[in-house]
Design a protein around this motif. Structure first.
Motif: not given
Length: 560
Positions: A156-165, A167-175, A207-213
């Motif tokens: 999914r990450m490679l698809e996001l990168i290839a589609s030009g998403e 940096v913020e979206i890809v890194l958030s998914e990785l996190e 640090e807490t679940p559900g919080g925003e990066s």
């Protein structure tokens, strides 16, 4: 004698073969055999009480053996499943054929710390000397599930990168992937730039679940040095106390308790150079497991791909803008040069006839003063067309070997009577620089324009500094065969302590006729002429400036 409860699978020895010995659940040899099995094993009696477990099962469920022996086997299941499991177990004991033998079934297990884990179980019933027993072979499939998930996430990450998403979206998914593999950890992804300011906070997980990066921008260079050293080492590192304190201060300032452990996974570009790092911290001391390292290593690889893609895209955009600017200046220069050439011819006619008219006047003629003003204004117009011709590259140049140091001293001598007394002019010359091939008049005009602009940028008191320098060859390939130094470039810089230039204005300052001055106070040609002259000399011009922090114009030329 140990037999299965399924009469279809009972083993009947052939004639002449002795019956195997009966093995009870308490037999020491059986216990040794049980401990050597690679799968986790739990044996329970007909009432569901645990009779025997091996070390592998204790490791999965994080119990000691004496905590399990004699307890109900249902203690290894979440509470919501226990009542139903009792009924299933009793039905199985009464008729084991209801469930096919030898097949794995996936259920949820419960560890001693309350964490639920997916496991596969396979049941076998046997009759021991003390009654009927059930052997359950258990496999922890949480890592297998996680590996499947990581593979899916990577795709999914490679698809996001290839589609030009972004940096913020890809890194958030990785996190999110990292947090799933290590729930007791906090994660920050940072970028690294040796020349651009050090560490840049790209993403910090909540640090807490559900919080925003969140992103926090550049970290303070002086205070982040312990962590910067670890990033520059460009290898997986267990972080020390100083580095962890830096992460706490800049990435997790809202944390309610201190971090006690942390490690760093480098993010590299395709050439292996550091682009940043993934920082993983915990509130308790624990070395990362092999599985966690694999997850974070895969995340760092994907982060390297998206960061490198973003850098290349930024470079492409910058070069595209430079090309567009160059084409625009070329077109305007051609048009301006043609107009200025024709206009200059008209001005020469005006000057010629003005001289004739003035020659016909007597020295005391009152009209003589008026004609002198006409001539002065016409000469100013000639100088303006000279600038236009320079910008349009229509002016004849006389190139020779020029000493930049001498040009700087000449310009300063001309400037001192013109510059406000509250402005200090400083010259720092490098006596070792070689000459360049240029038109000395043009170079004086370049420095003169830059210094006058610097004066206008200084509101009250301030400083203008002119500096010269040269860059020497640093590799054997560039160095000459003799002992003489090899110069790669020669530079002269004009630095002021004025109001600075905003990012928006910086992209327009070399445009012809662009000016921030009031009407009548400037033509907007000064920096355009500077740009044209530097370009003609195969040089480059760079501008470093921030609002309120002055500006530096760096001109670089090839040596003669």
């Amino acid at each position: 004698m140990m037999t299965t409860a399924d009469p279809q699978t009972q083993f009947t020895p052939a004639a002449g073969f002795a019956q195997p010995p009966v093995i009870s659940a308490s037999d020491s040899q059986f216990s040794e055999l049980l401990l050597s099995v690679p799968d986790a094993i739990v044996i329970s009696d007909s009432a569901g009480r645990i009779s025997l477990v091996n070390d592998q099962l204790c490791e999965i469920f994080q119990y000691a053996q004496d905590q399990l022996i004699g307890q109900s086997v249902e203690m290894l299941l979440p509470a919501r499943y226990r009542e139903g499991h009792v009924a299933l177990r009793q039905a199985y004991m009464q008729n084991p054929l209801l469930r096919p033998m030898g097949q794995f079934r996936e259920v949820l297990g419960l560890r001693s710390d309350g964490k639920e884990i997916p496991v596969e179980i396979r049941l076998r019933m046997f009759e021991g000397s003390n009654g009927m027993f059930v052997t359950s072979a258990v496999r922890d499939v949480s890592e297998i599930r996680m590996l499947h998930r990581i593979q899916a996430d990577s795709n999914r990450m490679l698809e996001l990168i290839a589609s030009g998403e972004s940096v913020e979206i890809v890194l958030s998914e990785l996190e999110q992937c990292i947090k799933a593999s290590s729930p007791d950890s906090c994660c920050a992804i940072v970028g690294w730039s040796e020349s651009g300011g050090g560490i840049h906070n790209l993403l910090s997980s909540p640090e807490t679940p559900g919080g925003e990066s969140k992103t926090l921008g550049w970290w303070d260079v002086d205070h982040s040095r312990p962590l910067a050293s670890a990033i520059k080492a460009n290898q997986r590192t267990r972080l020390g106390e100083e580095a962890i304190e830096v992460i706490e201060r800049f990435a997790f300032a809202d944390s309610t308790k201190p971090f006690l452990d942390g490690w760093l996974e480098p993010i590299r570009n395709p050439h292996g150079s550091p682009l940043g790092a993934i920082l993983v911290c915990r509130h308790k001391k624990r070395a990362p497991g092999e599985f966690e390292e694999e997850v974070v290593s895969a995340a760092a690889h994907l982060a390297g791909i998206v960061l490198e893609r973003d850098l290349r895209a930024a470079e492409f955009t910058e070069k595209e803008e430079q090309l567009r600017q160059s084409q625009k200046l070329e077109a305007i220069g051609t048009l301006t040069g043609g107009i200025a050439h024709e206009f200059n011819n008209l001005l020469q006619v005006i000057l010629g006839y003005s001289d004739c008219v003035m020659a016909s006047f007597t020295p005391d003629d009152p009209r003589l003063d008026d004609m002198a003003k006409v001539v002065t204004a016409t000469e100013d117009a000639v100088r303006l067309t000279g600038q236009l011709l320079t910008f349009g590259r229509r002016q004849k140049l006389e190139k020779s070997l020029v000493d930049l140091n001498q040009v700087a001293r000449d310009v300063v001598a001309m400037l001192r009577p013109l510059v406000d007394a509250n402005i200090e002019i400083i010259v720092n010359c490098d006596s070792s620089i070689p000459p360049i091939l240029a038109d000395v008049g043009q170079l004086r005009q370049v420095l003169f324009n830059l210094c006058l602009n610097a004066q206008d940028a200084i509101q009250d008191a301030g400083r203008i500094e002119i500096m010269t320098s040269a860059r020497l060859a640093t590799s054997p390939h560039d160095a000459p065969s003799g002992d003489a130094p090899s110069f790669l470039s020669v530079s002269i810089a004009v630095k002021d302590s004025g109001c600075g230039i905003t990012k928006e204005l910086k992209s327009k300052i070399f445009d012809p006729f662009f000016t921030t001055k009031e009407v009548g106070e400037g033509t907007g040609l000064g920096l355009a002429v500077v740009h044209g002259i530097v370009r003609d000399l195969n040089g480059t011009i760079e501008v470093e400036s921030e609002p309120g922090e002055g500006a530096t114009f760096l001109l670089t030329f090839p040596p003669a």
